[in-house]
Design an enzyme around this catalytic site. Sequence first.
Site, PDB file in Angstrom:
ATOM      1  N   CYS A   2      43.803  47.010  39.252  1.00 16.79           N
ATOM      2  CA  CYS A   2      44.756  46.070  38.703  1.00 16.79           C
ATOM      3  C   CYS A   2      46.172  46.585  38.890  1.00 16.79           C
ATOM      4  O   CYS A   2      46.399  47.570  39.586  1.00 16.79           O
ATOM      5  CB  CYS A   2      44.478  45.872  37.197  1.00 16.79           C
ATOM      6  SG  CYS A   2      42.753  45.470  36.817  1.00 16.79           S
ATOM      7  N   LEU A  51      42.287  42.527  38.728  1.00 18.39           N
ATOM      8  CA  LEU A  51      41.315  42.352  39.797  1.00 18.39           C
ATOM      9  C   LEU A  51      39.963  42.657  39.182  1.00 18.39           C
ATOM     10  O   LEU A  51      39.678  43.794  38.817  1.00 18.39           O
ATOM     11  CB  LEU A  51      41.590  43.301  40.966  1.00 18.39           C
ATOM     12  CG  LEU A  51      40.561  43.284  42.105  1.00 18.39           C
ATOM     13  CD1 LEU A  51      40.563  41.935  42.808  1.00 18.39           C
ATOM     14  CD2 LEU A  51      40.855  44.399  43.100  1.00 18.39           C
ATOM     15  N   GLU A  79      39.129  52.914  37.600  1.00 15.75           N
ATOM     16  CA  GLU A  79      37.701  52.879  37.297  1.00 15.75           C
ATOM     17  C   GLU A  79      37.291  54.196  36.659  1.00 15.75           C
ATOM     18  O   GLU A  79      37.701  55.271  37.116  1.00 15.75           O
ATOM     19  CB  GLU A  79      36.859  52.681  38.572  1.00 15.75           C
ATOM     20  CG  GLU A  79      37.084  51.370  39.316  1.00 15.75           C
ATOM     21  CD  GLU A  79      36.498  50.170  38.609  1.00 15.75           C
ATOM     22  OE1 GLU A  79      35.661  50.359  37.690  1.00 15.75           O
ATOM     23  OE2 GLU A  79      36.879  49.053  38.965  1.00 15.75           O
ATOM     24  N   ASP A 102      34.544  49.090  31.779  1.00 13.74           N
ATOM     25  CA  ASP A 102      35.031  50.439  31.487  1.00 13.74           C
ATOM     26  C   ASP A 102      36.381  50.420  30.775  1.00 13.74           C
ATOM     27  O   ASP A 102      36.776  51.418  30.161  1.00 13.74           O
ATOM     28  CB  ASP A 102      35.116  51.270  32.767  1.00 13.74           C
ATOM     29  CG  ASP A 102      36.043  50.671  33.803  1.00 13.74           C
ATOM     30  OD1 ASP A 102      36.233  49.441  33.802  1.00 13.74           O
ATOM     31  OD2 ASP A 102      36.587  51.428  34.629  1.00 13.74           O
TER      32      ASP A 102
END
EC number: 6.3.5.4
Length: 614
Positions: A2, A51, A79, A102
Amino acid sequence: MCGFTGWIDWTEDLTKQSIILEKMTGTLANRGPDASGTWISPHCALGHRRLSVIDPANGAQPMVRTSEDDTYVLVYNGELYNAPELKRELEGLGRHFTTTCDTEVLLVAYMEWGPVCVEKFNGIFAFALWDSREQQLFIARDRLGVKPFFFAKQLGRFIFGSEPKALLAHPAVKPEVGPEGLAEIFIVGPARTPGVGVYRDLSELKPGQCAIVNRSGVKVSTYWELKSKPHTESVDETAKTVGDLLKDTVERQLISDVPLCTLLSGGLDSSALTSLAVNYYNETGQSNVHTFSVDYVDNDKHFKAHAFQPNADAPWIERMVSHLGTTHHSMVFDTPELVATLREAMLARDMPGMADVDASLLLFCREIKKEATVAISGEAADEIFGGYPWFHREEALNAGTFPWSLAAGMRADLLSQDVAAWIRPLEYIGDRYSDAIAEVPHLDGENEAARKMRQMSYLNITRFMPTLLDRKDRMSMAVGLEVRVPYCDHRLVEYVYNIPWEIKIAGDREKGILRKALEGVLPNDVLYRKKSPYPKTHNPNYLNAVRKQVLEIINEGTSPLLSLINVKKIRELAESEAASSNLPWFGQLMSGPQLFAWLLQVDMWLREYKVVIR
């Protein structure tokens, strides 16, 4: 993956500044094409573009959670590859979750453990987390700097974002560049000094750093850095550990709720990751792995081998696709596309970059995005395992400067006399080298040869590797593609950094220990193929196109570029026969064609960003 932005202001009521926040957030739309969100309180404003990769239906950001009288708000890019383990641990401590993403794991981890939570994370990340009770912002960046974090400190104000463009959209941040920024662009590049944001007001949170922002100011701390430790394992034991770590890392990074692929060049690094991915997909009953490669029109006719690119990739890609049975996609680009994309690549970086290599990577990522949202890439193996030619050359080891800066004097000659006198380029690069060498954590009892190799490894991991990671992040996120880099797993980096050089080159080969670790994973001919980097065009049409445009800029006479460069020298280079060769005019990593393409990017940057030099 993102993009995020925002700011803290202790002197104004930010609830009246929503238009500015929306504008800043909007600059990052390419990083997060799936969703947009903002959150504003009197002293904290946060914006996010998403995203969706894990749990697309949930996990919207800014993510807000409350606990008693405290409100926590998170914006996050990255991530966490150990999110499942962390989630189980947190559930055991009585924490509850409403999503499978996450993002929530990271937020709850902070709620449970506070700032030390970053020490528990395995992943690639940059984030900002507002704690309403403490009236503070906690920010952090992953250990190797895979994900970016820029900020500007001002009196009573702290502005931040994933890319400079987000900060430049705030009226308090101006596109001004001073002598340090010019030195970074003209003499340090393509590498960049850690922490330097090029623009006068901008800094970068360094890899492995976190910080607390409150009314008292900004308190930065380092939670991770390379440390030197004795290595006690044998060659065989070392190869097994490397193989086990890499296998575990790849399998963690294959988790995705959206289509995933691998980038395949036919070289050791990408072939290894693709093979491990295929094995894992076969073991878990998943569908076929999709692979992607890039090449250029007529490269087969014009390719000439040299130290950094000893052979062409195409036959080796075919070899691996046939061996693994992947569904392969080959992308081929032509000169007009590469030249036309120089501007877009510059905009993605917010400054000039690696010219044709950036442009082709952006084109490549755009084509991949049509089929996948996540890609696995082989960046960083050469820095970590010692694969570059300069690891193996005495003149580079003893040069007293960065091995990619051996032509710094030649670069300095391309500056105008006034600019050279102002930024003192050779003195600047010398100071940055001295700073880097002073950081190297040596091991007691090492001989001189071992110290040199450790030093070279440190320079590559902390100074050159971030350049390639920055390029990959910016070009891929410009088209909304997430790229994961397994060789940057901090456990692997920590371990390999301390492997003695004689073991790293097991079998008297560059990256010998990695090759040994991959025996049985790859065919022997691929396993022992000489290193070849990300491909570039060898078509003379490219040189002719960019050289012509540079000469047009010079002849036109109105570009702000002209006051910065040695116009006479550049003209001589552009009009000389030598310009058509592949000799390195601008250091070991920039050939004649790249020099002219890079000058075009500098010109575009100065004009489009209305850069003020002062």
